[in-house]
Design an enzyme around this catalytic site. Structure first.
Site, PDB file in Angstrom:
ATOM      1  N   HIS A  18       0.839  -1.203   0.000  1.00 40.35           N
ATOM      2  CA  HIS A  18       0.000   0.000   0.000  1.00 40.35           C
ATOM      3  C   HIS A  18       0.874   1.254   0.000  1.00 40.35           C
ATOM      4  O   HIS A  18       0.618   2.212  -0.739  1.00 40.35           O
ATOM      5  CB  HIS A  18      -0.890   0.062   1.251  1.00 40.35           C
ATOM      6  CG  HIS A  18      -1.973  -0.977   1.316  1.00 40.35           C
ATOM      7  ND1 HIS A  18      -2.161  -1.770   2.421  1.00 40.35           N
ATOM      8  CD2 HIS A  18      -2.931  -1.335   0.439  1.00 40.35           C
ATOM      9  CE1 HIS A  18      -3.200  -2.571   2.226  1.00 40.35           C
ATOM     10  NE2 HIS A  18      -3.682  -2.330   1.015  1.00 40.35           N
ATOM     11  N   SER A 129      -3.130  -7.819   2.819  1.00 40.96           N
ATOM     12  CA  SER A 129      -3.412  -7.701   4.257  1.00 40.96           C
ATOM     13  C   SER A 129      -3.865  -9.032   4.845  1.00 40.96           C
ATOM     14  O   SER A 129      -3.550  -9.341   6.004  1.00 40.96           O
ATOM     15  CB  SER A 129      -4.481  -6.638   4.499  1.00 40.96           C
ATOM     16  OG  SER A 129      -4.031  -5.394   4.036  1.00 40.96           O
TER      17      SER A 129
END
Ligand code: PNS
Length: 159
Positions: A18, A129
């Site tokens: 990210h 994630s």
């Protein structure tokens, strides 16, 4: 005119993948708003406050990056923020179908907003994630995959 873009997601938690996308977006646009989705159907590991705090800590040295939250339709939120584009990261072909569908639907319901896909460094291709949460749950070392503040938060969660 300031070119503002939204980088939306669940960020449960933020990863170095990210962060890579955030850095690329920040080099192309005037302002990047990293926006955490509030009412997702999935039950996140971290609360909205925890997720936002971890992002804030991660991007604190980037002048043109803000952290925010949103609820409801992404395109409506993007319009409210005067954003010209939505940023999404594309790691592999497997991301493509879902992202393509979302981008086209967002364009269908709001023509003024473009989705821009950025490719993070290939060393992050396998990273997401979900995998990070799984590794942390099993007490594996995740320091190569997430920012330092997240490593700490994860080990507290699974202590
Ligand atoms: O990190 P994620 O979970 O892949 O992010 C997905 C996100 C937040 C971008 C997506 O679920 C979203 O935009 N949700 C808001 C609701 C919405 O606008 N849905 C229509 C999309 S076609």
């Amino acid at each position: 005119m300031e070119r503002i873009v939204i980088y939306p997601g669940t960020f449960d938690p933020i990863t170095l993948g990210h962060l890579d996308v955030i850095q690329r977006a920040a080099s192309l646009f005037d302002k990047v708003i990293v926006s955490v989705l509030v009412n997702a159907s999935k039950a996140p590991l971290f609360t909205k406050e925890e997720r936002m705090e971890m992002i804030r800590e991660t991007v604190k040295d980037y002048k043109h990056v803000e952290v925010d939250e949103f609820d409801g339709l992404l395109v409506e939120y993007a319009k409210k923020k005067n954003a010209i584009a939505i940023i999404r990261g594309l790691r592999a072909i497997s991301d493509f179908e879902y992202e393509f569908q979302m981008a086209l639907m967002n364009r269908k319901i709001s023509d003024g907003i473009t989705t821009v896909f950025l490719m993070p460094h290939e060393k992050y291709t396998y990273l997401n994630s979900t995998i990070v949460r799984e590794l942390a749950r099993l007490h594996a070392d995740v320091s190569e995959f997430v920012p330092k503040s997240v490593v700490k938060k994860l080990s507290q969660k699974f202590a």
